[in-house]
Design an enzyme around this catalytic site. Structure first.
Site, PDB file in Angstrom:
ATOM      1  N   THR A  32       0.822  -1.383  -0.026  1.00 21.01           N
ATOM      2  CA  THR A  32      -0.030  -0.080  -0.007  1.00 21.01           C
ATOM      3  C   THR A  32       0.860   1.368  -0.007  1.00 21.01           C
ATOM      4  OG1 THR A  32      -0.267  -0.178   2.560  1.00 21.01           O
ATOM      5  CG2 THR A  32      -2.081  -0.972   1.055  1.00 21.01           C
ATOM      6  N   ARG A  37      -9.370  -6.296  -2.375  1.00 17.71           N
ATOM      7  CA  ARG A  37     -10.638  -6.452  -1.189  1.00 17.71           C
ATOM      8  C   ARG A  37     -11.315  -5.025  -1.126  1.00 17.71           C
ATOM      9  NH1 ARG A  37      -7.071 -10.867   1.512  1.00 17.71           N
ATOM     10  NH2 ARG A  37      -5.610  -9.207   1.195  1.00 17.71           N
ATOM     11  N   GLN A  96       2.779 -12.436   0.539  1.00 24.28           N
ATOM     12  CA  GLN A  96       1.400 -12.608   0.141  1.00 24.28           C
ATOM     13  C   GLN A  96       1.161 -11.555  -0.949  1.00 24.28           C
ATOM     14  OE1 GLN A  96       0.049 -11.973   4.382  1.00 24.28           O
ATOM     15  NE2 GLN A  96      -1.727 -13.193   3.579  1.00 24.28           N
ATOM     16  N   ILE A 108       1.424  -9.954  -4.687  1.00 23.42           N
ATOM     17  CA  ILE A 108       1.764 -10.646  -6.306  1.00 23.42           C
ATOM     18  C   ILE A 108       2.333  -9.711  -7.067  1.00 23.42           C
ATOM     19  CG2 ILE A 108      -0.125 -12.351  -5.941  1.00 23.42           C
ATOM     20  CD1 ILE A 108      -1.882 -10.393  -7.608  1.00 23.42           C
ATOM     21  N   HIS A 131       1.353 -16.257  -3.057  1.00 27.77           N
ATOM     22  CA  HIS A 131       0.029 -16.109  -3.983  1.00 27.77           C
ATOM     23  C   HIS A 131       0.579 -15.675  -5.356  1.00 27.77           C
ATOM     24  CE1 HIS A 131      -2.467 -14.882  -0.210  1.00 27.77           C
ATOM     25  NE2 HIS A 131      -2.219 -16.106  -0.064  1.00 27.77           N
ATOM     26  N   THR A 153       0.949  -6.839   7.816  1.00 31.27           N
ATOM     27  CA  THR A 153      -0.152  -7.789   8.039  1.00 31.27           C
ATOM     28  C   THR A 153      -0.284  -7.971   9.595  1.00 31.27           C
ATOM     29  OG1 THR A 153      -1.260  -9.802   7.611  1.00 31.27           O
ATOM     30  CG2 THR A 153       1.249  -9.922   8.007  1.00 31.27           C
TER      31      THR A 153
END
Ligand code: ZN
Length: 242
Positions: free
Chosen positions: A29, A37, A104, A106, A122, A191
């Site tokens: 981010t 999501r 996690q 990509i 992932h 996370t």
């Protein structure tokens, strides 16, 4: 900012020779890659599906064009650049202090920053294969294709990204567990410690220092020696590699 926390983290890193970093969406981010999501309601209105449903194996098979419309716009950010978190982790690896990045994400930004041992739980938007003949295609080919990206053989191209309903690559899991079990320090960033799969992986950690750096880190991160509620890039940017 966060002077005391950075000082504590610096001591831990100075004391470590085999750091493993486990990163989630919060690492990306800061490179302006939003969590898919959180995609706006427009797509749900259009397709009557949630982002999680769109990014599923079933949806890919039955609504391939709609899958790609969402995927190209909400999951492929080819202009994104590594942020200070990616860069510092690459420097720590280069200096021989960090053995692996488990991610996690990509987007391939760890490799873009220079990291070598990156375990992508992932998959990656940068690997794409024809479902018919297996020919490889890069991310730009997929992103700029009209509608469904197709191989020169006519087959449909599928990203090497783990969709919902699909299992994680067992060899990537094996290597991740091996790295974590041999680490002296595990840093979890972007996370939460309490959410799968991080929660399952830390059972294998036998090292000395467990650190969590996450915007929404809370007192619930009880197992951690150090828990910093801050953006990961802002913290790692202040760390000296020595
Ligand atoms: Zn093909």
């Amino acid at each position: 900012m966060y002077e005391q926390e950075v000082e504590k983290l610096q001591k831990i890193i100075d004391d470590s020779n085999r750091i493993v970093f486990f990163g989630g969406a919060g690492v990306s981010t800061e490179s302006n890659i939003p969590d898919f999501r959180s995609a706006d309601g427009l797509y749900q209105q259009q397709y009557k599906y949630s982002p999680e449903q769109i990014v599923s194996h079933t949806f890919f098979v039955h609504h391939t064009e709609a899958f790609y419309e969402f995927y190209k716009e909400k999951m492929m950010f080819l202009d994104a650049k590594p942020n200070p978190a990616h860069i510092k982790l690459a420097q720590l690896e280069e200096a021989g202090k960090l053995s692996a990045v488990i991610t996690q994400n990509i987007d391939g930004l760890h490799q873009a920053a220079g990291s070598k041992n990156v375990l992508e739980l992932h998959g990656s938007i940068h690997r794409n294969y024809c479902r018919k003949c297996g020919k490889f295609y890069d991310a730009a080919y997929v992103k700029h294709s009209e509608g469904i990206p197709r191989c020169e053989c006519g087959g449909i191209i599928k990203p090497d990204v783990v969709l919902y309903e699909e299992g994680l690559d067992s060899s990537v899991i094996q290597r991740s567990i091996q790295e974590i079990s041999q680490a002296d320090t595990l840093i979890i960033g972007g996370t939460s410690l309490v959410v799968y799969p991080a929660a399952g992986f830390i059972d294998y950690f036998r090292g000395r220092h467990l650190v969590v750096i996450n915007k929404s880190a809370t007192a619930r991160e009880v197992g951690a020696e150090l828990s910093i509620a801050a953006p990961i890039g802002e913290i790692l940017d202040q760390i000296l590699v020595r």
